[in-house]
Design a protein around this motif. Sequence first.
Motif, PDB file in Angstrom:
ATOM      1  N   PRO A 280       2.346  -7.524 -11.482  1.00 24.30           N
ATOM      2  CA  PRO A 280       2.590  -6.909 -12.794  1.00 24.30           C
ATOM      3  C   PRO A 280       2.228  -5.431 -12.833  1.00 24.30           C
ATOM      4  O   PRO A 280       2.920  -4.629 -13.467  1.00 24.30           O
ATOM      5  CB  PRO A 280       1.701  -7.738 -13.725  1.00 24.30           C
ATOM      6  CG  PRO A 280       1.597  -9.068 -13.056  1.00 24.30           C
ATOM      7  CD  PRO A 280       1.569  -8.765 -11.594  1.00 24.30           C
ATOM      8  N   GLU A 281       1.140  -5.063 -12.166  1.00 19.93           N
ATOM      9  CA  GLU A 281       0.710  -3.667 -12.163  1.00 19.93           C
ATOM     10  C   GLU A 281       1.747  -2.769 -11.499  1.00 19.93           C
ATOM     11  O   GLU A 281       2.096  -1.702 -12.015  1.00 19.93           O
ATOM     12  CB  GLU A 281      -0.623  -3.543 -11.423  1.00 19.93           C
ATOM     13  CG  GLU A 281      -1.161  -2.116 -11.379  1.00 19.93           C
ATOM     14  CD  GLU A 281      -2.428  -2.001 -10.533  1.00 19.93           C
ATOM     15  OE1 GLU A 281      -2.872  -0.863 -10.318  1.00 19.93           O
ATOM     16  OE2 GLU A 281      -2.939  -3.048 -10.097  1.00 19.93           O
ATOM     17  N   VAL A 282       2.264  -3.212 -10.354  1.00 17.44           N
ATOM     18  CA  VAL A 282       3.283  -2.436  -9.652  1.00 17.44           C
ATOM     19  C   VAL A 282       4.572  -2.414 -10.451  1.00 17.44           C
ATOM     20  O   VAL A 282       5.261  -1.394 -10.525  1.00 17.44           O
ATOM     21  CB  VAL A 282       3.525  -3.017  -8.239  1.00 17.44           C
ATOM     22  CG1 VAL A 282       4.726  -2.337  -7.582  1.00 17.44           C
ATOM     23  CG2 VAL A 282       2.281  -2.834  -7.377  1.00 17.44           C
ATOM     24  N   ASP A 283       4.888  -3.525 -11.097  1.00 18.77           N
ATOM     25  CA  ASP A 283       6.096  -3.596 -11.914  1.00 18.77           C
ATOM     26  C   ASP A 283       6.071  -2.538 -13.017  1.00 18.77           C
ATOM     27  O   ASP A 283       7.082  -1.881 -13.294  1.00 18.77           O
ATOM     28  CB  ASP A 283       6.225  -4.993 -12.524  1.00 18.77           C
ATOM     29  CG  ASP A 283       7.495  -5.142 -13.333  1.00 18.77           C
ATOM     30  OD1 ASP A 283       8.565  -5.263 -12.734  1.00 18.77           O
ATOM     31  OD2 ASP A 283       7.405  -5.135 -14.575  1.00 18.77           O
ATOM     32  N   VAL A 284       4.933  -2.354 -13.644  1.00 13.96           N
ATOM     33  CA  VAL A 284       4.791  -1.341 -14.694  1.00 13.96           C
ATOM     34  C   VAL A 284       4.995   0.058 -14.112  1.00 13.96           C
ATOM     35  O   VAL A 284       5.666   0.911 -14.715  1.00 13.96           O
ATOM     36  CB  VAL A 284       3.405  -1.457 -15.368  1.00 13.96           C
ATOM     37  CG1 VAL A 284       3.145  -0.253 -16.272  1.00 13.96           C
ATOM     38  CG2 VAL A 284       3.315  -2.739 -16.166  1.00 13.96           C
ATOM     39  N   ALA A 285       4.431   0.303 -12.934  1.00 13.55           N
ATOM     40  CA  ALA A 285       4.574   1.619 -12.295  1.00 13.55           C
ATOM     41  C   ALA A 285       6.022   1.887 -11.898  1.00 13.55           C
ATOM     42  O   ALA A 285       6.516   3.012 -12.018  1.00 13.55           O
ATOM     43  CB  ALA A 285       3.673   1.696 -11.073  1.00 13.55           C
ATOM     44  N   VAL A 286       6.707   0.855 -11.433  1.00 15.10           N
ATOM     45  CA  VAL A 286       8.124   0.992 -11.067  1.00 15.10           C
ATOM     46  C   VAL A 286       8.951   1.342 -12.295  1.00 15.10           C
ATOM     47  O   VAL A 286       9.795   2.245 -12.278  1.00 15.10           O
ATOM     48  CB  VAL A 286       8.637  -0.312 -10.412  1.00 15.10           C
ATOM     49  CG1 VAL A 286      10.167  -0.317 -10.351  1.00 15.10           C
ATOM     50  CG2 VAL A 286       8.060  -0.464  -9.009  1.00 15.10           C
ATOM     51  N   ALA A 287       8.713   0.623 -13.385  1.00 23.97           N
ATOM     52  CA  ALA A 287       9.452   0.887 -14.625  1.00 23.97           C
ATOM     53  C   ALA A 287       9.238   2.317 -15.104  1.00 23.97           C
ATOM     54  O   ALA A 287      10.182   2.999 -15.527  1.00 23.97           O
ATOM     55  CB  ALA A 287       9.028  -0.108 -15.699  1.00 23.97           C
ATOM     56  N   ALA A 288       8.006   2.796 -15.014  1.00 27.47           N
ATOM     57  CA  ALA A 288       7.699   4.165 -15.448  1.00 27.47           C
ATOM     58  C   ALA A 288       8.409   5.190 -14.566  1.00 27.47           C
ATOM     59  O   ALA A 288       8.858   6.230 -15.047  1.00 27.47           O
ATOM     60  CB  ALA A 288       6.193   4.390 -15.419  1.00 27.47           C
ATOM     61  N   SER A 289       8.542   4.881 -13.288  1.00 30.05           N
ATOM     62  CA  SER A 289       9.166   5.820 -12.346  1.00 30.05           C
ATOM     63  C   SER A 289      10.678   5.880 -12.485  1.00 30.05           C
ATOM     64  O   SER A 289      11.313   6.786 -11.949  1.00 30.05           O
ATOM     65  CB  SER A 289       8.801   5.426 -10.906  1.00 30.05           C
ATOM     66  OG  SER A 289       7.410   5.540 -10.692  1.00 30.05           O
ATOM     67  N   LEU A 290      11.260   4.914 -13.186  1.00 32.52           N
ATOM     68  CA  LEU A 290      12.711   4.887 -13.361  1.00 32.52           C
ATOM     69  C   LEU A 290      13.158   5.363 -14.735  1.00 32.52           C
ATOM     70  O   LEU A 290      14.338   5.309 -15.066  1.00 32.52           O
ATOM     71  CB  LEU A 290      13.243   3.459 -13.118  1.00 32.52           C
ATOM     72  CG  LEU A 290      13.166   2.964 -11.671  1.00 32.52           C
ATOM     73  CD1 LEU A 290      13.558   1.494 -11.582  1.00 32.52           C
ATOM     74  CD2 LEU A 290      14.062   3.813 -10.761  1.00 32.52           C
TER      75      LEU A 290
ATOM     76  N   THR B 187       0.834  -1.209   0.000  1.00 33.16           N
ATOM     77  CA  THR B 187       0.000   0.000   0.000  1.00 33.16           C
ATOM     78  C   THR B 187       0.868   1.259   0.000  1.00 33.16           C
ATOM     79  O   THR B 187       0.575   2.225  -0.710  1.00 33.16           O
ATOM     80  CB  THR B 187      -0.920   0.011   1.231  1.00 33.16           C
ATOM     81  OG1 THR B 187      -0.138  -0.175   2.425  1.00 33.16           O
ATOM     82  CG2 THR B 187      -1.974  -1.092   1.138  1.00 33.16           C
ATOM     83  N   ASP B 188       1.937   1.234   0.789  1.00 33.07           N
ATOM     84  CA  ASP B 188       2.848   2.379   0.818  1.00 33.07           C
ATOM     85  C   ASP B 188       3.562   2.528  -0.525  1.00 33.07           C
ATOM     86  O   ASP B 188       3.734   3.643  -1.033  1.00 33.07           O
ATOM     87  CB  ASP B 188       3.879   2.213   1.930  1.00 33.07           C
ATOM     88  CG  ASP B 188       3.279   2.396   3.322  1.00 33.07           C
ATOM     89  OD1 ASP B 188       2.248   3.090   3.423  1.00 33.07           O
ATOM     90  OD2 ASP B 188       3.856   1.870   4.290  1.00 33.07           O
TER      91      ASP B 188
ATOM     92  N   LEU C  86       4.565   5.460  -5.565  1.00 30.55           N
ATOM     93  CA  LEU C  86       4.741   5.406  -7.015  1.00 30.55           C
ATOM     94  C   LEU C  86       3.756   6.325  -7.736  1.00 30.55           C
ATOM     95  O   LEU C  86       3.993   6.707  -8.895  1.00 30.55           O
ATOM     96  CB  LEU C  86       4.572   3.968  -7.519  1.00 30.55           C
ATOM     97  CG  LEU C  86       5.673   2.988  -7.107  1.00 30.55           C
ATOM     98  CD1 LEU C  86       5.308   1.566  -7.523  1.00 30.55           C
ATOM     99  CD2 LEU C  86       7.018   3.393  -7.721  1.00 30.55           C
ATOM    100  N   ALA C  87       2.680   6.677  -7.058  1.00 30.43           N
ATOM    101  CA  ALA C  87       1.691   7.591  -7.637  1.00 30.43           C
ATOM    102  C   ALA C  87       1.868   9.018  -7.138  1.00 30.43           C
ATOM    103  O   ALA C  87       1.098   9.910  -7.504  1.00 30.43           O
ATOM    104  CB  ALA C  87       0.289   7.098  -7.294  1.00 30.43           C
ATOM    105  N   ASP C  88       2.895   9.250  -6.312  1.00 31.21           N
ATOM    106  CA  ASP C  88       3.105  10.565  -5.718  1.00 31.21           C
ATOM    107  C   ASP C  88       3.470  11.596  -6.789  1.00 31.21           C
ATOM    108  O   ASP C  88       4.041  11.271  -7.837  1.00 31.21           O
ATOM    109  CB  ASP C  88       4.220  10.489  -4.670  1.00 31.21           C
ATOM    110  CG  ASP C  88       4.189  11.654  -3.708  1.00 31.21           C
ATOM    111  OD1 ASP C  88       3.577  11.525  -2.637  1.00 31.21           O
ATOM    112  OD2 ASP C  88       4.784  12.706  -4.037  1.00 31.21           O
ATOM    113  N   SER C  89       3.172  12.850  -6.500  1.00 26.24           N
ATOM    114  CA  SER C  89       3.482  13.928  -7.451  1.00 26.24           C
ATOM    115  C   SER C  89       4.960  14.316  -7.429  1.00 26.24           C
ATOM    116  O   SER C  89       5.445  14.984  -8.342  1.00 26.24           O
ATOM    117  CB  SER C  89       2.630  15.165  -7.133  1.00 26.24           C
ATOM    118  OG  SER C  89       2.907  15.632  -5.815  1.00 26.24           O
ATOM    119  N   ASN C  90       5.677  13.878  -6.388  1.00 27.73           N
ATOM    120  CA  ASN C  90       7.089  14.216  -6.251  1.00 27.73           C
ATOM    121  C   ASN C  90       7.944  13.175  -6.990  1.00 27.73           C
ATOM    122  O   ASN C  90       7.991  12.014  -6.592  1.00 27.73           O
ATOM    123  CB  ASN C  90       7.471  14.258  -4.766  1.00 27.73           C
ATOM    124  CG  ASN C  90       8.883  14.777  -4.546  1.00 27.73           C
ATOM    125  OD1 ASN C  90       9.794  14.469  -5.310  1.00 27.73           O
ATOM    126  ND2 ASN C  90       9.062  15.548  -3.487  1.00 27.73           N
TER     127      ASN C  90
END
Length: 287
Positions: free
Chosen positions: A60-70, A31-32, A37-41
């Motif tokens: 898989p959903e979190v994996d996609v968000a992690v990749a986008a954040s990097l 949850t954290d 990963l959705a934070d504006s910062n």
Amino acid sequence: RGRALLHSSDDAARGVSLEALIAGGQPLEETDLRALLADSNPLLRSLAAAGARLSSAMTPEVDVAVAASLRGLNPEALAAVTRVIHTAVQNASAGGSGETARLLALVKEVWPSADAAFKAEALGALEKVAAQGDGGIEALAAAELGHADAGVRAAAYRILGALRTERGMALAAQGLEDSNKLARENAAAALAAYGERALPLATEKLSASRAEVADAAILALGRIRTRRAEDALFEFMQADYRQVRQNLAWLEHIGSANGIWAPLRTAIEDSNQRTVRRVLHLLAAMG
């Protein structure tokens, strides 16, 4: 207390808390992680993503968000991920090849958007765990030997010395021809790490037309510190010693620097000075 700060309204406090958790090897609760990963910062997003890559598996959903954040990290975010990498190196030193594999995967993911400062820092960190790698670290370093930034090349050469592979030895020998002094010195140190296996490659570079390349080869042979390496250096210097003897004879013949002989005397004295500098360099290389 540390996890509670993740929910603070102060971004700086959240960043400190997040880095502390990563340093302690404590995985984020899903949850954290999703919230970060959705934070504006973007700094918090990149830190959370880097920490996630170094911990357990994710959906898989979190994996996609992690990749986008990097992807496409700004300098501040790159600096934050660099700190995470240095921390991960300390953990990998104790954790073995599994930790190293996750660390390398993180570095590779950030690599496309990385600047020279990040690459030099990351390569320097990876050197400490290079022996635990599976070949991926060598490939990463080898690909940067043509980088425009000398600091990146210098860091890459250091890794080749830690890996001790045949390919790494050949690349280190080529590095003696680098245009940058620090890169050449690091390549020489890397080549020397291979010991007597590197003697033919180092000895070959002694005859290079560029004096700085020959000096780098002298440095490599001096650091190998075996009888055969010393013999190679002694044989190489014989031509210089013979030249000095000839120079001294000419100086005695022409006497003081007057008239038409002045340019010749200057050239001979310059030749002797070059030999003196090379001898001093050789002695320094041999410790």
